[in-house]
Motif scaffolding. Sequence first.
Motif, PDB file in Angstrom:
ATOM      1  N   ALA A  90       8.822  81.172  80.120  1.00 41.15           N
ATOM      2  CA  ALA A  90       7.647  80.427  78.820  1.00 41.15           C
ATOM      3  C   ALA A  90       7.769  81.061  77.786  1.00 41.15           C
ATOM      4  N   ARG A  91       8.054  82.190  78.064  1.00 41.83           N
ATOM      5  CA  ARG A  91       8.347  83.225  76.529  1.00 41.83           C
ATOM      6  C   ARG A  91       9.078  82.930  76.154  1.00 41.83           C
ATOM      7  N   ALA A  92      10.434  83.243  77.177  1.00 45.59           N
ATOM      8  CA  ALA A  92      11.853  82.772  76.269  1.00 45.59           C
ATOM      9  C   ALA A  92      11.803  81.215  75.657  1.00 45.59           C
ATOM     10  N   TRP A  93      10.895  80.611  76.012  1.00 52.31           N
ATOM     11  CA  TRP A  93      11.115  79.185  75.411  1.00 52.31           C
ATOM     12  C   TRP A  93      10.176  78.849  73.573  1.00 52.31           C
ATOM     13  N   SER A  94       9.472  79.913  74.083  1.00 53.58           N
ATOM     14  CA  SER A  94       8.771  79.777  72.894  1.00 53.58           C
ATOM     15  C   SER A  94       9.101  80.164  71.962  1.00 53.58           C
ATOM     16  N   LEU A  95      10.410  81.367  71.413  1.00 56.78           N
ATOM     17  CA  LEU A  95      11.201  81.732  70.275  1.00 56.78           C
ATOM     18  C   LEU A  95      12.000  81.105  69.697  1.00 56.78           C
ATOM     19  N   SER A 102      17.521  84.721  71.536  1.00 60.92           N
ATOM     20  CA  SER A 102      16.900  85.626  71.166  1.00 60.92           C
ATOM     21  C   SER A 102      16.233  85.500  73.356  1.00 60.92           C
ATOM     22  N   GLY A 103      16.275  84.565  73.824  1.00 56.54           N
ATOM     23  CA  GLY A 103      15.963  84.556  74.804  1.00 56.54           C
ATOM     24  C   GLY A 103      16.112  85.452  75.874  1.00 56.54           C
ATOM     25  N   TRP A 104      17.672  85.264  75.958  1.00 55.60           N
ATOM     26  CA  TRP A 104      18.234  85.882  76.374  1.00 55.60           C
ATOM     27  C   TRP A 104      17.563  86.958  77.587  1.00 55.60           C
TER      28      TRP A 104
END
Length: 132
Positions: free
Chosen positions: A100-105, A110-112
Amino acid sequence: SIRRRLPGFDLDVEWSAGDGVAALFGPSVWMPRALGVACVAGTTWLLYRLVRPAAGSFGAFATSVAFGGAMCWRSTDGGYPAACETFMVACSVLALSLIARAWSLPSPRSGWLALCGAGFALGAAVSFKQEH
């Protein structure tokens, strides 16, 4: 370690974590249980943070109470907080939270790191559930 004394057990996360706790704090039944209770508390907090943007504060609180209550029920092994399922669920929720954090970036690049962490957390969750 108990793993070395019992033939037929594979090296997996659950036994390695138990060996690590025993090496740090000595052989005890209380430290693995304390670690399990800390995992339930951390998972409850992660669930609150994960659900709050979609369902609001009340929905996140209800989710946290339901999860915390379900982890304490006797029929779901609430009396055994050091069971492998406690750590498996914690790793699974951690992975979902990282996804969810990677999705929101704003940028996929930047979410890798969060996605790599989610992969490791899911791998640990599977390792906690491996049967011997």
